[in-house]
Scaffold this motif. Sequence first.
Motif, PDB file in Angstrom:
ATOM      1  N   ARG A 249      -1.924  -3.382  -6.496  1.00 12.55           N
ATOM      2  CA  ARG A 249      -2.105  -2.684  -7.766  1.00 12.55           C
ATOM      3  C   ARG A 249      -2.732  -3.567  -8.839  1.00 12.55           C
ATOM      4  O   ARG A 249      -3.226  -3.038  -9.837  1.00 12.55           O
ATOM      5  CB  ARG A 249      -0.760  -2.162  -8.252  1.00 12.55           C
ATOM      6  CG  ARG A 249      -0.215  -1.046  -7.388  1.00 12.55           C
ATOM      7  CD  ARG A 249       1.240  -0.749  -7.762  1.00 12.55           C
ATOM      8  NE  ARG A 249       1.717   0.483  -7.186  1.00 12.55           N
ATOM      9  CZ  ARG A 249       2.119   0.632  -5.941  1.00 12.55           C
ATOM     10  NH1 ARG A 249       2.088  -0.392  -5.124  1.00 12.55           N
ATOM     11  NH2 ARG A 249       2.550   1.786  -5.493  1.00 12.55           N
TER      12      ARG A 249
ATOM     13  N   ASN B 139       5.309  -0.195   2.392  1.00 14.12           N
ATOM     14  CA  ASN B 139       4.009   0.052   1.825  1.00 14.12           C
ATOM     15  C   ASN B 139       3.739   1.553   1.764  1.00 14.12           C
ATOM     16  O   ASN B 139       3.406   2.072   0.702  1.00 14.12           O
ATOM     17  CB  ASN B 139       2.966  -0.675   2.670  1.00 14.12           C
ATOM     18  CG  ASN B 139       1.572  -0.552   2.127  1.00 14.12           C
ATOM     19  OD1 ASN B 139       1.380  -0.168   0.990  1.00 14.12           O
ATOM     20  ND2 ASN B 139       0.607  -0.889   2.925  1.00 14.12           N
TER      21      ASN B 139
ATOM     22  N   ALA C 199       7.120  -8.265   0.870  1.00 14.94           N
ATOM     23  CA  ALA C 199       7.463  -7.269  -0.156  1.00 14.94           C
ATOM     24  C   ALA C 199       6.452  -7.263  -1.294  1.00 14.94           C
ATOM     25  O   ALA C 199       6.188  -6.213  -1.894  1.00 14.94           O
ATOM     26  CB  ALA C 199       8.862  -7.537  -0.696  1.00 14.94           C
TER      27      ALA C 199
ATOM     28  N   PRO D  73       2.301  -5.006  -1.029  1.00 11.42           N
ATOM     29  CA  PRO D  73       1.899  -3.684  -1.519  1.00 11.42           C
ATOM     30  C   PRO D  73       1.872  -3.606  -3.041  1.00 11.42           C
ATOM     31  O   PRO D  73       1.099  -2.844  -3.613  1.00 11.42           O
ATOM     32  CB  PRO D  73       2.941  -2.724  -0.938  1.00 11.42           C
ATOM     33  CG  PRO D  73       4.030  -3.564  -0.415  1.00 11.42           C
ATOM     34  CD  PRO D  73       3.514  -4.943  -0.221  1.00 11.42           C
ATOM     35  N   LEU D  74       2.687  -4.397  -3.701  1.00 14.38           N
ATOM     36  CA  LEU D  74       2.685  -4.394  -5.163  1.00 14.38           C
ATOM     37  C   LEU D  74       1.456  -5.115  -5.713  1.00 14.38           C
ATOM     38  O   LEU D  74       0.901  -4.715  -6.744  1.00 14.38           O
ATOM     39  CB  LEU D  74       3.959  -5.051  -5.686  1.00 14.38           C
ATOM     40  CG  LEU D  74       5.256  -4.372  -5.232  1.00 14.38           C
ATOM     41  CD1 LEU D  74       6.467  -5.177  -5.688  1.00 14.38           C
ATOM     42  CD2 LEU D  74       5.328  -2.949  -5.743  1.00 14.38           C
TER      43      LEU D  74
ATOM     44  N   LEU E 119       5.863   3.937   1.971  1.00 15.53           N
ATOM     45  CA  LEU E 119       6.871   4.590   1.135  1.00 15.53           C
ATOM     46  C   LEU E 119       6.530   4.456  -0.343  1.00 15.53           C
ATOM     47  O   LEU E 119       6.610   5.420  -1.100  1.00 15.53           O
ATOM     48  CB  LEU E 119       8.263   3.998   1.395  1.00 15.53           C
ATOM     49  CG  LEU E 119       8.958   4.484   2.649  1.00 15.53           C
ATOM     50  CD1 LEU E 119      10.189   3.631   2.934  1.00 15.53           C
ATOM     51  CD2 LEU E 119       9.346   5.939   2.515  1.00 15.53           C
ATOM     52  N   TRP E 120       6.159   3.251  -0.757  1.00 18.49           N
ATOM     53  CA  TRP E 120       5.843   3.022  -2.174  1.00 18.49           C
ATOM     54  C   TRP E 120       4.579   3.748  -2.590  1.00 18.49           C
ATOM     55  O   TRP E 120       4.463   4.194  -3.733  1.00 18.49           O
ATOM     56  CB  TRP E 120       5.685   1.534  -2.453  1.00 18.49           C
ATOM     57  CG  TRP E 120       6.971   0.795  -2.539  1.00 18.49           C
ATOM     58  CD1 TRP E 120       8.218   1.334  -2.701  1.00 18.49           C
ATOM     59  CD2 TRP E 120       7.155  -0.614  -2.451  1.00 18.49           C
ATOM     60  NE1 TRP E 120       9.152   0.335  -2.711  1.00 18.49           N
ATOM     61  CE2 TRP E 120       8.539  -0.862  -2.562  1.00 18.49           C
ATOM     62  CE3 TRP E 120       6.308  -1.679  -2.280  1.00 18.49           C
ATOM     63  CZ2 TRP E 120       9.067  -2.136  -2.525  1.00 18.49           C
ATOM     64  CZ3 TRP E 120       6.833  -2.947  -2.237  1.00 18.49           C
ATOM     65  CH2 TRP E 120       8.205  -3.167  -2.367  1.00 18.49           C
ATOM     66  N   ASP E 121       3.618   3.855  -1.694  1.00 12.79           N
ATOM     67  CA  ASP E 121       2.314   4.424  -2.036  1.00 12.79           C
ATOM     68  C   ASP E 121       2.140   5.868  -1.593  1.00 12.79           C
ATOM     69  O   ASP E 121       1.036   6.398  -1.655  1.00 12.79           O
ATOM     70  CB  ASP E 121       1.196   3.579  -1.406  1.00 12.79           C
ATOM     71  CG  ASP E 121       1.088   2.206  -2.019  1.00 12.79           C
ATOM     72  OD1 ASP E 121       1.592   2.006  -3.136  1.00 12.79           O
ATOM     73  OD2 ASP E 121       0.490   1.325  -1.378  1.00 12.79           O
ATOM     74  N   ARG E 122       3.192   6.541  -1.178  1.00 14.24           N
ATOM     75  CA  ARG E 122       3.025   7.873  -0.594  1.00 14.24           C
ATOM     76  C   ARG E 122       2.395   8.865  -1.568  1.00 14.24           C
ATOM     77  O   ARG E 122       1.614   9.722  -1.166  1.00 14.24           O
ATOM     78  CB  ARG E 122       4.343   8.397  -0.038  1.00 14.24           C
ATOM     79  CG  ARG E 122       5.414   8.703  -1.057  1.00 14.24           C
ATOM     80  CD  ARG E 122       6.702   9.154  -0.358  1.00 14.24           C
ATOM     81  NE  ARG E 122       7.757   9.451  -1.283  1.00 14.24           N
ATOM     82  CZ  ARG E 122       8.681   8.578  -1.670  1.00 14.24           C
ATOM     83  NH1 ARG E 122       8.667   7.365  -1.200  1.00 14.24           N
ATOM     84  NH2 ARG E 122       9.610   8.930  -2.532  1.00 14.24           N
TER      85      ARG E 122
END
Length: 79
Positions: free
Chosen positions: A71, A1, A64, A67-68, A3-6
Amino acid sequence: NDLWDRDIDKLVARTRNRPIASGAISPLAAVVFLGGQLSAGLVILLQLNDFSKVLGASSLVLVAAYPLMKRVTNWPQAF
């Protein structure tokens, strides 16, 4: 989470002080830590019965997706 949203986390007041967004932890260090956590989880998972293995492995899809889904919905927990 994180990492993807940094890149997004850097722009939001509530999240800009998170370790990866603030630069306190590098993305590489985070991936190494993630690998260790996943390895430890796998060791534990492999000690369970077959049904529990399938259930545990299938839950990773939801982990997984969370976090996607943030959006595309205001309620990612409901997904």
